[in-house]
Design a protein around this motif. Structure first.
Motif, PDB file in Angstrom:
ATOM      1  N   ALA A  49     -14.038  -8.681  68.175  1.00 41.14           N
ATOM      2  CA  ALA A  49     -14.847  -7.574  68.682  1.00 41.14           C
ATOM      3  C   ALA A  49     -15.963  -7.188  67.722  1.00 41.14           C
ATOM      4  N   ILE A  50     -15.673  -7.239  66.436  1.00 42.02           N
ATOM      5  CA  ILE A  50     -16.607  -6.732  65.427  1.00 42.02           C
ATOM      6  C   ILE A  50     -17.598  -7.799  64.958  1.00 42.02           C
ATOM      7  N   TRP A  51     -17.151  -9.050  64.863  1.00 42.38           N
ATOM      8  CA  TRP A  51     -18.009 -10.096  64.306  1.00 42.38           C
ATOM      9  C   TRP A  51     -19.325 -10.292  65.057  1.00 42.38           C
ATOM     10  N   LYS A  69     -16.717 -16.900  57.128  1.00 42.77           N
ATOM     11  CA  LYS A  69     -15.408 -17.499  57.407  1.00 42.77           C
ATOM     12  C   LYS A  69     -15.138 -17.566  58.909  1.00 42.77           C
ATOM     13  N   ILE A  70     -15.500 -16.508  59.618  1.00 41.22           N
ATOM     14  CA  ILE A  70     -15.312 -16.501  61.074  1.00 41.22           C
ATOM     15  C   ILE A  70     -16.177 -17.572  61.719  1.00 41.22           C
ATOM     16  N   LEU A  71     -17.395 -17.722  61.243  1.00 44.14           N
ATOM     17  CA  LEU A  71     -18.319 -18.693  61.824  1.00 44.14           C
ATOM     18  C   LEU A  71     -17.820 -20.121  61.702  1.00 44.14           C
ATOM     19  N   LYS A  95     -17.633 -21.454  67.003  1.00 40.19           N
ATOM     20  CA  LYS A  95     -18.806 -22.319  67.144  1.00 40.19           C
ATOM     21  C   LYS A  95     -19.022 -22.702  68.603  1.00 40.19           C
ATOM     22  N   ARG A  96     -17.947 -23.028  69.302  1.00 39.89           N
ATOM     23  CA  ARG A  96     -18.075 -23.381  70.711  1.00 39.89           C
ATOM     24  C   ARG A  96     -18.546 -22.191  71.538  1.00 39.89           C
TER      25      ARG A  96
END
Length: 260
Positions: A207-209, A242-244, A250-251
């Motif tokens: 939600a935040i990223w 890190k999330i990326l 990515k998809r």
């Protein structure tokens, strides 16, 4: 210095933009037939931060090997006013993306508001959400924080910094102060936590990223990352990077939105 004087009563003056944009009334403006694909989850959305949240969750569920969670993703072109069509309004009377229909249940269930969709999917498939009362409550704290905070970032800072027709010192200063306060809050939270909710990745991160992670990575509002000195928020930037790196994320950023 503005010459604007507040009238005693506000009156709406329609212009060309208002044909496909906001008006002071809710509801559908034209008849519409949205496509319905073969998958159980039908998602009508766009690649905005709120739309990306749901795309990430759907791809993370796929990555986790969850069954019966296939989805069709259709593009709602908000610049053309697709969100005001009758079928979309029947799913989301608030005319905002994303919106979803779950056709896997005996009676199809509509879900609107991005965080509501995340919660629905997490509960339905029992994934990316803790089960203990304490951890679940902490998750809810951050989800509700995001829903309350992001409008100040997007509709406040983002609008006046990047979209408003003229630069205005007062609103830019006001919303920049709030944006930086929010970034500092997240940076402090992530100083001692691997993820927003603690040690485990979950829907609070999803939600935040798309809002705050993408902002500090320079992907929102032009050069807003430089303007906000985003490099100062080292914990937040490390978390965002890190999330990326997650394959599902990515998809989600590259996913194809089918035309309606």
């Amino acid at each position: 210095m503005s010459n604007y004087e507040i009238p005693e009563v506000w009156e709406w003056e329609p212009d060309e933009k208002s044909k496909t944009g906001n008006q002071p009334t809710a509801g559908s403006r034209f008849e519409q037939k949205l496509p319905v694909g073969d998958q159980p989850l039908q998602v009508y959305s766009l690649g905005t931060p709120n739309g990306v949240k749901v795309a990430i969750m759907l791809e993370e569920i796929k990555e986790a090997g969850v069954e019966n969670a296939g989805y069709d993703l259709y593009k709602i072109n908000i610049m053309k006013g697709d969100q005001f069509g009758s079928d979309f309004v029947n799913i989301n009377p608030n005319s905002k993306i994303p919106a979803m229909m779950d056709h896997s249940e005996k009676e199809p269930i509509r879900v609107f508001e991005s965080v509501s969709i995340l919660l629905y999917l997490a509960e339905k498939f029992e994934t990316f959400m803790p089960t203990s009362l304490a951890e679940r409550t902490e998750l809810m704290n951050w989800l509700f924080w995001q829903t309350g905070a992001a409008p100040f970032l997007g509709g406040g800072f983002g609008h006046f910094y990047n979209y408003a027709p003229t630069a205005q010192e007062y609103p830019i200063n006001r919303y920049t102060m709030e944006a930086k306060r929010q970034l500092d809050l997240l940076d402090k939270r992530l100083a001692d936590n691997a993820y927003i909710n603690g040690d485990e990745y979950g829907i609070a991160d999803m939600a935040i990223w798309p809002w705050y992670g993408r902002l500090v990575q320079g992907e929102l509002y032009g050069e807003a990352d430089k303007f906000l000195k985003a490099d100062e928020y080292t914990n937040l930037k490390a978390w965002a990077d890190k999330i990326l790196e997650r394959p599902a994320v990515k998809r989600a950023l590259e996913v194809e939105y089918k035309e309606i």
